[in-house]
Design a protein around this motif. Structure first.
Motif, PDB file in Angstrom:
ATOM      1  N   GLU A 268     -18.295  -0.127   2.819  1.00 27.31           N
ATOM      2  CA  GLU A 268     -16.877  -0.339   3.091  1.00 27.31           C
ATOM      3  C   GLU A 268     -15.860   0.926   2.626  1.00 27.31           C
ATOM      4  O   GLU A 268     -14.900   1.163   3.600  1.00 27.31           O
ATOM      5  N   VAL A 269     -16.142   1.602   1.799  1.00 23.42           N
ATOM      6  CA  VAL A 269     -15.568   2.748   1.477  1.00 23.42           C
ATOM      7  C   VAL A 269     -15.593   3.863   2.499  1.00 23.42           C
ATOM      8  O   VAL A 269     -14.885   4.153   2.895  1.00 23.42           O
ATOM      9  N   ILE A 270     -16.870   3.815   3.181  1.00 24.20           N
ATOM     10  CA  ILE A 270     -17.228   5.014   4.127  1.00 24.20           C
ATOM     11  C   ILE A 270     -16.488   4.208   5.483  1.00 24.20           C
ATOM     12  O   ILE A 270     -15.894   5.179   6.001  1.00 24.20           O
ATOM     13  N   GLN A 271     -16.516   2.925   5.490  1.00 24.35           N
ATOM     14  CA  GLN A 271     -15.805   2.470   6.741  1.00 24.35           C
ATOM     15  C   GLN A 271     -14.238   3.021   6.791  1.00 24.35           C
ATOM     16  O   GLN A 271     -13.803   3.352   7.918  1.00 24.35           O
ATOM     17  N   ALA A 272     -13.815   2.721   5.581  1.00 20.30           N
ATOM     18  CA  ALA A 272     -12.028   3.243   5.161  1.00 20.30           C
ATOM     19  C   ALA A 272     -12.175   4.729   5.521  1.00 20.30           C
ATOM     20  O   ALA A 272     -11.247   4.998   6.046  1.00 20.30           O
TER      21      ALA A 272
ATOM     22  N   GLY B 178       0.759  -1.112   0.104  1.00 18.30           N
ATOM     23  CA  GLY B 178      -0.114  -0.178   0.159  1.00 18.30           C
ATOM     24  C   GLY B 178       0.983   1.074  -0.035  1.00 18.30           C
ATOM     25  O   GLY B 178       1.931   1.465   0.889  1.00 18.30           O
ATOM     26  N   ILE B 179       0.688   1.970  -1.077  1.00 20.13           N
ATOM     27  CA  ILE B 179       1.858   3.073  -1.116  1.00 20.13           C
ATOM     28  C   ILE B 179       0.913   4.578  -1.053  1.00 20.13           C
ATOM     29  O   ILE B 179      -0.169   4.732  -1.662  1.00 20.13           O
ATOM     30  N   VAL B 180       1.169   5.377  -0.232  1.00 22.19           N
ATOM     31  CA  VAL B 180       0.698   6.709   0.002  1.00 22.19           C
ATOM     32  C   VAL B 180       1.937   7.744  -0.109  1.00 22.19           C
ATOM     33  O   VAL B 180       2.938   7.749   0.712  1.00 22.19           O
ATOM     34  N   LEU B 181       1.647   8.211  -1.312  1.00 18.16           N
ATOM     35  CA  LEU B 181       2.794   9.069  -1.898  1.00 18.16           C
ATOM     36  C   LEU B 181       2.599  10.756  -1.298  1.00 18.16           C
ATOM     37  O   LEU B 181       1.558  11.000  -0.884  1.00 18.16           O
ATOM     38  N   GLN B 182       3.593  11.253  -1.282  1.00 18.87           N
ATOM     39  CA  GLN B 182       3.604  12.697  -0.689  1.00 18.87           C
ATOM     40  C   GLN B 182       2.720  13.380  -1.733  1.00 18.87           C
ATOM     41  O   GLN B 182       1.900  14.172  -1.175  1.00 18.87           O
TER      42      GLN B 182
ATOM     43  N   ALA C  89      -5.740   3.801   0.646  1.00 17.36           N
ATOM     44  CA  ALA C  89      -4.849   2.734   1.109  1.00 17.36           C
ATOM     45  C   ALA C  89      -5.442   1.829   2.116  1.00 17.36           C
ATOM     46  O   ALA C  89      -5.047   0.512   2.182  1.00 17.36           O
ATOM     47  N   ILE C  90      -6.218   2.149   3.038  1.00 16.00           N
ATOM     48  CA  ILE C  90      -6.752   1.343   4.020  1.00 16.00           C
ATOM     49  C   ILE C  90      -7.834   0.293   3.233  1.00 16.00           C
ATOM     50  O   ILE C  90      -7.858  -0.733   3.638  1.00 16.00           O
ATOM     51  N   LEU C  91      -8.334   0.809   2.231  1.00 11.32           N
ATOM     52  CA  LEU C  91      -9.239   0.076   1.640  1.00 11.32           C
ATOM     53  C   LEU C  91      -8.549  -1.140   0.858  1.00 11.32           C
ATOM     54  O   LEU C  91      -9.084  -2.138   0.767  1.00 11.32           O
ATOM     55  N   ALA C  92      -7.402  -0.778   0.554  1.00  9.70           N
ATOM     56  CA  ALA C  92      -6.688  -1.695  -0.295  1.00  9.70           C
ATOM     57  C   ALA C  92      -6.255  -2.796   0.730  1.00  9.70           C
ATOM     58  O   ALA C  92      -5.998  -3.932   0.247  1.00  9.70           O
TER      59      ALA C  92
ATOM     60  N   ILE D   2     -11.931   6.758  -3.475  1.00  9.16           N
ATOM     61  CA  ILE D   2     -11.292   5.876  -2.559  1.00  9.16           C
ATOM     62  C   ILE D   2     -11.531   4.441  -3.004  1.00  9.16           C
ATOM     63  O   ILE D   2     -10.553   3.707  -2.587  1.00  9.16           O
ATOM     64  N   ARG D   3     -12.587   4.280  -3.725  1.00  5.88           N
ATOM     65  CA  ARG D   3     -12.774   2.858  -4.121  1.00  5.88           C
ATOM     66  C   ARG D   3     -11.686   2.479  -5.053  1.00  5.88           C
ATOM     67  O   ARG D   3     -11.681   1.312  -5.197  1.00  5.88           O
ATOM     68  N   TYR D   4     -10.939   3.153  -5.579  1.00  2.00           N
ATOM     69  CA  TYR D   4      -9.952   2.951  -6.449  1.00  2.00           C
ATOM     70  C   TYR D   4      -8.923   1.896  -5.783  1.00  2.00           C
ATOM     71  O   TYR D   4      -8.297   1.175  -6.443  1.00  2.00           O
ATOM     72  N   GLY D   5      -8.821   2.040  -4.459  1.00  2.00           N
ATOM     73  CA  GLY D   5      -7.758   0.790  -3.517  1.00  2.00           C
ATOM     74  C   GLY D   5      -8.419  -0.371  -3.657  1.00  2.00           C
ATOM     75  O   GLY D   5      -7.845  -1.383  -3.833  1.00  2.00           O
ATOM     76  N   ARG D   6      -9.677  -0.809  -4.120  1.00  2.00           N
ATOM     77  CA  ARG D   6     -10.217  -1.762  -4.043  1.00  2.00           C
ATOM     78  C   ARG D   6     -11.636  -1.891  -4.759  1.00  2.00           C
ATOM     79  O   ARG D   6     -12.648  -1.480  -4.237  1.00  2.00           O
ATOM     80  N   LEU D   7     -11.604  -1.925  -6.200  1.00  2.00           N
ATOM     81  CA  LEU D   7     -12.762  -1.870  -7.089  1.00  2.00           C
ATOM     82  C   LEU D   7     -14.005  -2.430  -6.568  1.00  2.00           C
ATOM     83  O   LEU D   7     -15.126  -2.159  -6.953  1.00  2.00           O
TER      84      LEU D   7
END
Lengths: 609, 585
Positions: free
Chosen positions: A473-477, A445-449, A518-521, A462-467
């Motif tokens: 689940e998105v809201i939870q993340a 999981g990469i979170v860039l600057q 990233a959390i979602l992923a 957000i869903r981009y992390g896990r389609l």
């Protein structure tokens, strides 16, 4: 029948219709035109029959165009000579038929060609885009976004211009010119002599102007480039210009380049735009020659009045395809040069994208080892030197060091955006290079600057992390990332559309969305580049909280700028010039009084007294 | 249309040349129109009358006319090119000059990209209209009109015969011209969408790769690609219907003329030469039909562009010197005072950005402004050189209200290091020298040393002569910031404004810059905006700004004791209070 072409060929419209003069029709040549053509052909391959149809239709309408003047002449002769109206309706209806068939064929060929060419270009764009997805990061690091965009926009557009309009025109123009010349000689050898005088003159003139035009435009192009440079810099730096009171010198500079463009443009266009009036005049000359010669011949009974009318019609139809051909050259050259650049990109080898799917996130413990890793972006300049580090599963490793020490490079190597030159990086004892890249990246999981968000809704970002994640689940993340409260305050909550580069969100908010992503992923290993100097410190504290939650139970590599991260890290790795200079816990390192201590103290300088 | 009229004064210096160009064009058209008539003469009075000398005479007459015609055509070509290009040049310059006069408030509302579009393409669209109007744009209707008139004069009955077809042609033109604009507009929208997907994909390539989303992206692209392709096919098919239908109209007219003309020739009302001439005029009349359709486009585009150009030209700079503005005396003390300053950005609906600021900065002091993003720190800084005007209250330098001063004289004594570093193409040395081109090399090096830029500059391939590439891509963010600091120092201002200008510099280097500055700042006033506590520690006074109000003011020690907001900021950056205590011990 040639009217359509005449409007297109008109240089007043042509030269500048598609691009503004700030980007004059590019005049450039493909290095290997044949090769470019060979590569382009397959894109039209699926439509072989349709293409044959187009050729056939073009043949039909040029033939109709050639026949019509003959019919006109014949009718006139018949009427004058026989003075009877007996055959007139027959001739007229035949003429009407020929005309209409020609017009229909022309329209049909246009319809067909539109579909064929646009489908081919669609395929080309798709291939190029899909290939871009497989290119290694190094390609994108060494080319600006604009450069890459230009392949898919300008270059494909240049090909588009050529195939959608010019290809058919080329065929039609050549056929017309050849056809008219042949018809003239077949119909009346004497009268055709006029063509022998005028036609070479026409070709010579067209070529002459085209050559000067190319030269003039090359100069115009370069002076425009300079002016654009001056303008772009003056505009983007205008605040600085004002603050440092440099308006006068900037203006002077601009005036100079602006005047240079004016001079180059007058020179280039005086030639380029001359093509149109001059060919007009040559067309007139052709008519005059035929009328004069025809008059003499007619009085000597060598030619009929109808024949003269036929020839005059031909003469009027002759200039348009000729003018067309002169313009076609540049367009087709530009297209081939564009094609060459497109294929250059398509020919860059892909990085592997296939995954065998034999790695499960749940089975990964997350032990990461760097063993004697060396790396440099340029072979002669090492950025990472003999770097060794062991991260146990679940540990948080803080990477600390001055700018340019190589922290980001380590992240690039771990995610295999770049490959190590020497040594190896292992995950659970397996060399990373044995793990297919997509598999590997799915674990990370990469979170860039620099947070990148897409111009779609917050939800989709957000869903981009896990389609396949559900809305819940998105809201939870988002809640875990501390992003939920501010998202709910947005005009449309999770459905708020983010504008390009997400300018309607603050830097901190963007980062929180990226963390939610990233959390979602739910990756096994976390890589964070946490610094954002533009985020104020209290927002930072909130982001920090979200990050700590994300790091729990995962092996994490953090390029750390915040004290809290550093203090909570299991291992602090101090890097300088690509080498580890110190390693240990925060307190240990402080008490060692070394480089870390030095770095740390500079934060407090003036305070420790 | 009114926007184009507003731009007419730009043509004024060239009105003689424009008129000449048009006159030449009229002559060209008139001469062109004689040719079919003379052909008719050759046929009727030469061939059919068996008069060879008439053929000769007419032939040479035509040759002479044609030669003359060519000369006039070249004259029209060159004058029209000159007028068009002059106009483009002048428009570009007017826009550029206007832009240079703008103050920050004007600039906030426009983006670089838009500027470039206006300067480059909008001016050229207007220019194209002028150039075309002086050429084909006038020529086509004139030729059509002339041909129609001459058709009537050649044979009234034939002309009446084909008038319904000409009506059909006109209807077709109106139809096509009106449909074309919207069609291209939607095509452009689809193209923009395609480009957005593409641009995001490339700019966000790291995210795409990190999340292994190539397939997802390909699908996204395929959808927009299909959309665009479909629309493009429709537009092209529309265009390929337009040409043949207009030409069918012309062809039908020819057939009618041949038929009707044949009947009349046999009847003796029309001579064969007249018939040939009539057909010729018909061809020249209907030939420019398609050009007329395109002309509608050129006009529409030019009107839209003229509107955008005028939008800029009509804007007034928000900050202008008062007529009676005085220069700031060179010996003025760098004392700055804010009195009841309230400020909001023009056109924004949000509340006050600065709301009742009272602040005194003594000469020689270093004052740091701390606060969250959006607290108004940069705004406060920008009011000092009068980049914006206050809405209420006043900003004074040594007692002079900045609005009563000539801005140039004000800027002479102030140097700013902006938040976003902007460098210009040129060498490193030229960039540092930007604020004072006459500075000596030694002074450049001195400034670079204080800004901690000297060492890294020497490591660059050509040292101080290294070329700074576009937007300074060959330098790191921290390096660029240090060059910007050196650039500001070199102007030897009495007031230095630093806007978070060491944010990308690592703490160690930052500390060095600060200690270097301390010396240099003697007798100078410095106002700095900062995020990091470490940046502000050395300041004489720290001002904490929150939502446009000053919530705390004092030295670091005072604030640490008295201000909860400051304590909170401190803790968030350097750890909690206990940590701080440990460090103190």
């Amino acid at each position: 029948m040639s009217e359509r072409r005449s409007a297109q060929a008109n240089p007043d419209f042509r030269l500048r219709m598609s691009r503004g003069p700030m980007a004059v029709s590019r005049i450039e040549k493909a290095r290997h035109p044949r090769h470019a053509i060979r590569r382009l052909l397959p894109y039209f391959g699926g439509h072989g029959w349709l293409l044959m149809g187009v050729v056939l239709l073009v043949l039909i309408y040029t033939l109709c165009g050639l026949t019509a003047p003959i019919l006109i002449g014949k009718t006139i002769d018949e009427v004058i000579q026989t003075r009877s109206l007996h055959n007139l309706p027959r001739w007229a209806l035949l003429m009407l038929g020929v005309f209409l068939v020609g017009n229909l064929a022309e329209a049909a060929s246009g319809w067909l060609m539109a579909a064929i060419s646009q489908r081919a270009l669609q395929k080309l764009r798709r291939d190029l885009f899909e290939h871009l997805q497989t290119l290694p990061i190094s390609f994108f690091d060494s080319h600006t976004v604009g450069e890459v965009m230009s392949r898919l926009t300008n270059d494909v557009d240049a090909i588009n211009q050529a195939v959608s309009q010019n290809l058919v025109s080329l065929l039609a123009s050549t056929l017309s010119l050849g056809g008219i010349l042949i018809a003239m000689f077949v119909l009346n050898l004497w009268l055709a002599l006029a063509a022998v005088v005028v036609v070479p003159l026409m070709f010579w003139f067209t070529d002459f102007i085209a050559r000067y035009t190319r030269k003039g435009f090359r100069e115009l192009q370069s002076s425009l480039g300079k002016l654009n440079g001056v303008m772009e810099e003056a505009i983007s730096g205008l605040r600085v210009v004002k603050a440092f009171r440099r308006n006068e010198s900037v203006l002077q500079n601009f005036r100079q380049e602006n005047q240079a463009v004016y001079r180059a443009a007058v020179a280039a266009n005086s030639y380029a735009l001359l093509l149109m009036p001059l060919t007009n005049q040559l067309g007139n000359l052709f008519v005059i020659a035929i009328a004069g010669l025809g008059g003499w011949l007619a009085l000597h009974q060598l030619v009929s009045v109808g024949m003269i009318a036929t020839f005059i019609s031909y003469a009027r139809n002759f200039i348009n395809p000729l003018r067309q051909l002169a313009n076609l050259y540049n367009a087709i050259q530009a297209a081939l040069a564009g094609a060459e650049r497109v294929f250059e990109v398509i020919d860059i080898p892909s990085e592997e994208t296939q995954s065998n799917g034999n790695l499960r996130v749940s089975e990964v413990r997350g032990e990461v080892t760097f063993r004697n890793v060396s790396f440099g972006y340029h072979p002669q300049k090492r950025v990472i030197k003999n770097f060794s580090l062991e991260a146990k599963a679940g540990q948080t490793i803080a990477l600390v060091g001055p700018t340019g020490a190589g922290k980001t490079t380590l992240v690039n190597l771990l995610s295999r955006f770049y490959e190590v030159d020497e040594g190896c990086i292992c995950l659970d004892g397996r060399d990373l290079r044995q793990i297919p890249k997509p598999e590997l990246r799915r674990l990370l999981g990469i979170v860039l600057q620099d947070t990148f968000l897409f111009s779609t809704t917050v939800m989709e970002n957000i869903r981009y992390g896990r389609l396949d994640a559900s809305d819940d689940e998105v809201i939870q993340a988002a809640i875990l990332a501390e992003a939920d409260p501010f998202i709910r305050r947005l005009p449309h909550g999770y459905q708020t559309l983010l504008s390009e580069r997400a300018s309607n969100l603050s830097q901190g908010q963007r980062q929180m969305i990226a963390i939610a992503r990233a959390i979602l992923a739910d990756p096994a290993i976390l890589i964070l580049d946490e610094a954002t100097s533009s985020v104020d410190t209290r927002t930072e504290a909130r982001i920090q909280k979200a990050l700590l939650r994300l790091m729990q139970g995962r092996t994490s590599f953090v390029i750390a700028h915040r004290l809290r991260t550093i203090r909570d890290a299991d291992v602090v790795v101090v890097i300088r010039d690509g080498e580890i200079v110190e390693m240990g816990k925060h307190q240990e390192l402080l008490s060692r009084q070394g480089f870390y201590h030095h770095l740390y103290l500079s934060q407090f300088k003036g305070e420790a007294i | 249309m009114k926007h184009l009229i507003k731009l007419l004064p730009f043509l004024k210096p060239y009105w003689k040349k424009s008129l000449l160009s048009l006159l030449l064009l009229v002559v060209v058209v008139l001469l062109d129109l004689t040719i079919p008539r003379l052909v008719q003469r050759i046929i009727d009075q030469g061939i059919l009358a068996n008069d060879l000398s008439e053929v000769y005479r007419t032939f040479f007459l035509m040759l002479g006319i044609s030669a003359l015609d060519t000369l006039f055509a070249i004259g029209n070509n060159n004058t029209s090119v000159q007028v068009g290009e002059s106009l483009a040049r002048d428009l570009r310059e007017a826009l550029f000059v206007k832009m240079q006069s703008f103050s920050f408030g004007n600039l906030d509302r426009l983006q670089t990209g838009q500027w470039m579009v206006r300067l480059a393409s909008d001016t050229s669209v207007v220019q194209r209209l002028v150039q075309i109007t002086l050429r084909i744009g006038t020529r086509a209707p004139l030729i059509m009109l002339g041909s129609v008139i001459l058709m009537y004069r050649t044979s009234r009955s034939l002309a009446i015969l084909i008038s319904p077809l000409m009506l059909v042609a006109i209807v077709l033109i109106v139809f096509f011209a009106s449909r074309m604009g919207p069609l291209f507009l939607t095509l452009q929208q689809k193209l923009d969408r395609l480009n957005t997907v593409l641009q995001e994909n490339i700019a966000g390539v790291r995210v795409v790769k990190a999340f292994v989303r190539a397939e997802h992206e390909a699908k996204r692209f395929a959808v927009t690609n299909e959309d665009y392709t479909e629309r493009n096919i429709r537009v092209m098919q529309f265009l390929s219907t337009m040409g043949p239908s207009l030409s069918a109209c012309l062809n039908a007219a020819i057939v009618v003329v041949i038929w009707g003309g044949g009947v009349q020739t046999v009847g003796g009302q029309v001579t064969p030469g007249q018939l040939v001439a009539f057909i010729n005029y018909l061809q020249t009349a209907m030939g420019p039909l398609l050009i007329m359709v395109n002309l509608a486009n050129v006009w529409a585009a030019a009107m839209a562009s003229a509107e955008r150009v005028n939008e800029i030209l009509d804007q007034q700079p928000e900050v202008l010197d008062e007529p009676q503005a005085k220069p700031l005396p060179a010996e003025a003390q760098p004392r700055i005072s804010f009195r009841g300053v309230r400020f909001r950005y023009n056109g924004s609906n949000d509340g006050m950005v600065l709301d009742g600021i009272d602040l005194d900065i003594e000469a020689g002091q270093t004052v740091a402004i701390l606060g969250a993003t959006g607290a108004g720190k940069t705004t406060l800084l920008h009011l000092i050189p009068r980049f914006y005007d206050v809405c209420e209250g006043s900003v004074r330098i040594d007692g002079y209200d900045v609005r009563e001063l000539q801005q140039d004289s004000l800027l002479k004594q102030i140097a700013i290091v902006p938040q976003e570093t902007i460098l210009f193409s040129g060498t490193v040395r030229e960039n540092i020298r930007y604020g004072r081109p006459q500075a000596s090399d030694e002074e450049v090096v001195m400034a670079a040393k204080i800004a901690q830029a000297h060492d890294f500059i020497l490591e660059l391939p050509q040292g101080y002569d290294t070329h700074v590439e576009e937007r300074g891509v060959n330098l790191s963010g921290g390096q660029k910031q240090r060059l910007a600091i050196a650039r500001a120092l070199l102007t030897r201002p009495s007031i230095l404004l630093l806007d978070d200008s060491t944010s990308s510099v690592d703490v160690e280097t930052e500390a060095k810059i600060q200690s270097g500055l301390r010396q240099w700042l003697k007798n100078r006033t410095c106002v700095m905006v900062a995020q990091r506590i470490s940046t502000v520690l050395g300041a004489d006074k720290i001002v904490v700004l929150e939502q446009g109000k000053i919530v705390a003011e004092g030295s670091h020690r005072e604030l640490l004791q008295n201000s909860p907001v400051y304590q909170e900021i401190y803790a968030s950056q350097l750890g909690d209070a206990q940590e701080v205590e440990i460090q103190h011990v």
